[in-house]
Write a protein that holds these residues in place. Sequence first.
Motif, PDB file in Angstrom:
ATOM      1  N   SER A  53      -9.986  -3.717  29.754  1.00 14.21           N
ATOM      2  CA  SER A  53      -9.324  -2.810  28.824  1.00 14.21           C
ATOM      3  C   SER A  53      -8.801  -1.548  29.505  1.00 14.21           C
ATOM      4  N   GLY A  55     -10.930   0.758  30.304  1.00 13.61           N
ATOM      5  CA  GLY A  55     -11.900   1.773  29.925  1.00 13.61           C
ATOM      6  C   GLY A  55     -12.987   2.033  30.951  1.00 13.61           C
ATOM      7  N   LYS A  56     -13.121   1.159  31.917  1.00 13.30           N
ATOM      8  CA  LYS A  56     -14.119   1.346  32.982  1.00 13.30           C
ATOM      9  C   LYS A  56     -13.452   1.168  34.339  1.00 13.30           C
ATOM     10  N   THR A  57     -13.798   2.059  35.251  1.00 12.79           N
ATOM     11  CA  THR A  57     -13.281   1.960  36.605  1.00 12.79           C
ATOM     12  C   THR A  57     -14.416   2.124  37.613  1.00 12.79           C
ATOM     13  N   SER A  70      -5.211   2.022  37.423  1.00 12.23           N
ATOM     14  CA  SER A  70      -4.849   1.949  36.012  1.00 12.23           C
ATOM     15  C   SER A  70      -4.197   0.599  35.762  1.00 12.23           C
ATOM     16  N   ASP A 104     -17.380  -6.305  33.697  1.00 10.90           N
ATOM     17  CA  ASP A 104     -17.245  -4.966  34.253  1.00 10.90           C
ATOM     18  C   ASP A 104     -16.539  -5.039  35.614  1.00 10.90           C
TER      19      ASP A 104
END
Length: 125
Positions: A53, A55-57, A70, A104
């Motif tokens: 999504s 939302g996690k990097t 991104s 993840d």
Amino acid sequence: VQLQASGGGLVQPGGSLRLSCIASGRTFSWYAVGWFRQAPGKERDFVAAINWSGGKTNYVDSVKGRFTISRDNAKNTVYLQMNSLEPEDTAVYYCAVGSLKFADPSRTGSSYDYWGQGTEVTVSS
């Protein structure tokens, strides 16, 4: 799945580049994407990753604060914005798509099952 990495080139220390990774052949938006790099004579190392999504990097310590990952799922594209480049960033950069849906962002290469052909980044004055 096919991945096309682009955006590499020659840049002076302190300069910037933006790498792009365009995917085709899979529902791209379900999977994490990672960037790895391989310098001459060295093993391939993790650089950054992003979850499905955005939302996690996850970043390797040496690029935190300088690189930003991104994604734009509508364009099937992941970006790696690289600022304040250093000679130590010189490498071939590879993007890879994760093997598990909605996972993840992993630092481990074995978590990715499709790899692009690489784009070369050279940081030199």
